[in-house]
Scaffold this active site. Structure first.
Site, PDB file in Angstrom:
ATOM      1  N   ARG A  64       0.905  -1.054   0.594  1.00  0.00           N
ATOM      2  CA  ARG A  64       0.271  -0.151  -0.217  1.00  0.00           C
ATOM      3  C   ARG A  64       0.362   1.168  -0.118  1.00  0.00           C
ATOM      4  O   ARG A  64       0.364   2.110  -1.038  1.00  0.00           O
ATOM      5  CB  ARG A  64      -0.752  -0.178   1.427  1.00  0.00           C
ATOM      6  CG  ARG A  64      -1.508   1.348   1.428  1.00  0.00           C
ATOM      7  CD  ARG A  64      -3.157   1.187   2.356  1.00  0.00           C
ATOM      8  NE  ARG A  64      -3.251   0.082   3.251  1.00  0.00           N
ATOM      9  CZ  ARG A  64      -2.352   0.461   4.194  1.00  0.00           C
ATOM     10  NH1 ARG A  64      -1.516   2.118   4.351  1.00  0.00           N
ATOM     11  NH2 ARG A  64      -2.146  -0.252   5.478  1.00  0.00           N
ATOM     12  N   TYR A 109     -16.135  16.870 -15.085  1.00  0.00           N
ATOM     13  CA  TYR A 109     -16.586  15.755 -14.983  1.00  0.00           C
ATOM     14  C   TYR A 109     -18.003  15.390 -13.874  1.00  0.00           C
ATOM     15  O   TYR A 109     -17.629  15.667 -12.470  1.00  0.00           O
ATOM     16  CB  TYR A 109     -15.496  14.739 -14.564  1.00  0.00           C
ATOM     17  CG  TYR A 109     -16.101  13.132 -14.372  1.00  0.00           C
ATOM     18  CD1 TYR A 109     -17.134  12.295 -15.066  1.00  0.00           C
ATOM     19  CD2 TYR A 109     -15.716  11.770 -13.177  1.00  0.00           C
ATOM     20  CE1 TYR A 109     -18.069  11.299 -14.747  1.00  0.00           C
ATOM     21  CE2 TYR A 109     -16.187  11.441 -13.159  1.00  0.00           C
ATOM     22  CZ  TYR A 109     -16.918  10.531 -13.914  1.00  0.00           C
ATOM     23  OH  TYR A 109     -17.236   8.736 -13.007  1.00  0.00           O
ATOM     24  N   ASP A 111      -7.358  18.580 -13.930  1.00  0.00           N
ATOM     25  CA  ASP A 111      -7.445  17.424 -15.087  1.00  0.00           C
ATOM     26  C   ASP A 111      -7.107  17.507 -16.157  1.00  0.00           C
ATOM     27  O   ASP A 111      -8.581  18.002 -16.575  1.00  0.00           O
ATOM     28  CB  ASP A 111      -9.433  17.027 -14.577  1.00  0.00           C
ATOM     29  CG  ASP A 111      -9.598  15.582 -14.756  1.00  0.00           C
ATOM     30  OD1 ASP A 111      -8.539  15.845 -15.737  1.00  0.00           O
ATOM     31  OD2 ASP A 111     -10.450  15.206 -13.823  1.00  0.00           O
ATOM     32  N   LYS A 125      -8.869   6.761 -19.128  1.00  0.00           N
ATOM     33  CA  LYS A 125      -9.471   6.824 -20.294  1.00  0.00           C
ATOM     34  C   LYS A 125      -8.247   7.010 -21.418  1.00  0.00           C
ATOM     35  O   LYS A 125      -7.966   5.790 -22.134  1.00  0.00           O
ATOM     36  CB  LYS A 125      -9.591   8.655 -19.670  1.00  0.00           C
ATOM     37  CG  LYS A 125     -10.839   8.165 -18.821  1.00  0.00           C
ATOM     38  CD  LYS A 125     -12.097   7.940 -19.919  1.00  0.00           C
ATOM     39  CE  LYS A 125     -13.305   7.643 -18.712  1.00  0.00           C
ATOM     40  NZ  LYS A 125     -13.031   8.336 -17.089  1.00  0.00           N
TER      41      LYS A 125
HETATM   42  C1  LIG Z   1     -12.456  14.333 -17.210  1.00  0.00           C
HETATM   43  C2  LIG Z   1     -12.297  12.983 -15.730  1.00  0.00           C
HETATM   44  N1  LIG Z   1     -11.728  12.941 -14.590  1.00  0.00           N
HETATM   45  C3  LIG Z   1     -12.255  12.256 -14.049  1.00  0.00           C
HETATM   46  C4  LIG Z   1     -13.088  11.070 -14.317  1.00  0.00           C
HETATM   47  C5  LIG Z   1     -12.899   9.865 -13.149  1.00  0.00           C
HETATM   48  O1  LIG Z   1     -12.175   9.225 -13.665  1.00  0.00           O
HETATM   49  P1  LIG Z   1     -12.280   7.490 -12.957  1.00  0.00           P
HETATM   50  O2  LIG Z   1     -13.487   7.137 -13.828  1.00  0.00           O
HETATM   51  O3  LIG Z   1     -10.988   6.491 -14.012  1.00  0.00           O
HETATM   52  O4  LIG Z   1     -12.288   7.459 -11.234  1.00  0.00           O
HETATM   53  C6  LIG Z   1     -13.771  11.072 -15.228  1.00  0.00           C
HETATM   54  C7  LIG Z   1     -14.613   9.738 -15.426  1.00  0.00           C
HETATM   55  O5  LIG Z   1     -14.956  10.147 -16.986  1.00  0.00           O
HETATM   56  C8  LIG Z   1     -12.871  12.195 -16.352  1.00  0.00           C
HETATM   57  O6  LIG Z   1     -14.064  11.663 -17.615  1.00  0.00           O
END
Ligand SMILES: Cc1ncc(COP(=O)(O)O)c(C=O)c1O
Length: 386
Positions: free
Chosen positions: A46, A98, A170, A195
């Site tokens: 961990r 998101y 992000d 992604k």
């Molecule tokens: C721009 C963005 N940030 C964060 C996330 C969250 O990621 P995860 O689905 O891997 O938890 C997503 C998920 O679709 C996303 O599109």
């Protein structure tokens, strides 16, 4: 080294023990200690695992951070980052993030005493209005999800610095191949590795990195204390995906550009959101701060009532949440990825019920266009067509 080379040789790209060119999957939870209380470099998985470390060093190098952190999902990376703040702190949040990020703030951190204001972070006046004595950070996506809004990261991060705010970006949609927010003034960069970085729709992962030692120490503390780490198998898979990020992003954006132009000319399409289009309000900023315009396109049909029928008629393009895989994925944000944002908040930020988000894959462009065309034929209405 250029970025395409770093994708392959960055971080720890070989096994230091054997020279294996693919870092092995260290499938272990713990490590032998030669003496009591004197662990080696690794103590417990961990806290640290060699396969995960290779990935963590890689993302830090790609984004220009001092340390990287790998989590079991993008949301776990966002959770660890938001854990930096205390009850009473206030954040400013881009209004087009998101849906899961919104849900985490609204339903997990707000009850714990964190407050936030959603603004159109392209507008400095809105940021100024949202600022309070308790504001500690600015949380942004650019390009944003799903409307591909472009924020001038250099300008906004400089404003945040003036007000002693931490800028969190992000960078999932752009990836470090197209944009490096730390170099533009951000303090923390987050990714859903699920992604483009993974790139094959076969894993769920999250990454965080920062160029500030004190923030790195705190994120590391939360990573270990909360424990949402990425396992060695997925760490290896994500590293493997990252090696081809450059060629994939080039192919994604080439197809996306063609699809965006095709949609913009289509009689059944009311509006297209793609930063390379001259009428996109963020076109010039995107051209300045990104190496390309990315693989995501959003659009609205002239006939909003036909949205479900349209996406369900597609055969090559898959109706599914997520994005950034080699295969094209399509979805309706209001019903799918952004359903956790209340309708009035969604509409205030421009996410209409009829908006469609398309993650353009790297299939043959003719097959993608033909697929869209056959779905358009099914929903075409002479009276509403442009
Ligand atoms: C721009 C963005 N940030 C964060 C996330 C969250 O990621 P995860 O689905 O891997 O938890 C997503 C998920 O679709 C996303 O599109």
């Amino acid at each position: 080294m250029h970025l395409s080379t770093k994708l392959i040789h960055g971080g720890i790209s070989e096994d230091p023990l054997t020279g294996a060119v693919s870092v092995p999957i260290y499938q272990t939870s713990t490590y032998r200690q030669k003496k009591v209380g004197q662990p080696g470099d690794f103590e417990y998985s961990r806290s640290g695992n060699p396969t995960r470390l290779a990935l963590e060093e890689l993302i830090a190098e790609l984004e220009g951070g001092v340390k990287g952190f790998a989590f079991g999902s993008g949301l776990a990376a966002i959770h660890a980052t938001l854990s930096l703040f205390q009850p009473g702190d206030h954040l400013i949040l881009g209004d087009d993030v998101y849906g899961g990020t919104f849900r985490l703030l609204e339903h997990v951190f707000k009850p714990l005493g964190l407050s936030y204001t959603m603004v159109d972070s392209r507008e400095l006046s809105q940021l100024e209005d949202a600022l309070t004595d308790h504001t500690k950070a600015l949380y942004l996506e650019s390009p944003s999800n799903p409307l591909l809004k472009i924020i001038d990261l250099e300008k906004i991060a400089a404003w945040a610095k003036e007000h002693k705010l931490i800028t969190i970006v992000d960078n999932t949609f752009a990836t470090p191949y197209l944009q490096q927010p730390l170099a533009l003034g951000a303090d923390i960069v987050l990714h859903s590795g699920t992604k483009y970085l993974g790139g094959h729709s076969d894993l769920v992962a999250g990454l965080a990195t920062t160029n500030k030692e004190e923030l790195a120490e705190k994120i590391g503390f939360y990573q270990n204390s909360v424990g949402g780490v990425l396992g060695p198998q997925d760490s290896w898979l994500l590293q493997r995906g990252i090696k081809t990020l450059g060629v994939r992003m080039e192919a994604h954006q080439k197809n996306a550009e063609t699809i965006a132009n095709y949609l913009a000319d289509h009689a059944d399409v009311a509006k297209v959101y793609y930063p390379s289009l001259a009428d996109h309000p963020g076109h010039e900023i995107a051209a300045k701060q990104m190496r390309g315009f990315g693989g995501m396109v959003a659009f609205e049909l002239v006939n909003e009532s036909k949205v479900s029928e349209f996406v369900e008629a597609l055969k090559v393009i898959t109706l599914a949440e997520s994005l950034g895989g080699v295969e094209s994925l399509i979805e309706v944000p209001a019903i799918m990825t952004h359903a956790s944002i209340p309708k009035e908040k969604r509409e205030a930020s421009g996410i209409k019920d009829g908006l469609i988000r398309l993650s353009v894959g790297i299939e043959d462009i003719t097959d993608l266009k033909n697929d869209l065309e056959q779905a358009f034929t099914g929903v075409h209405d002479e009276e509403t067509a442009k």
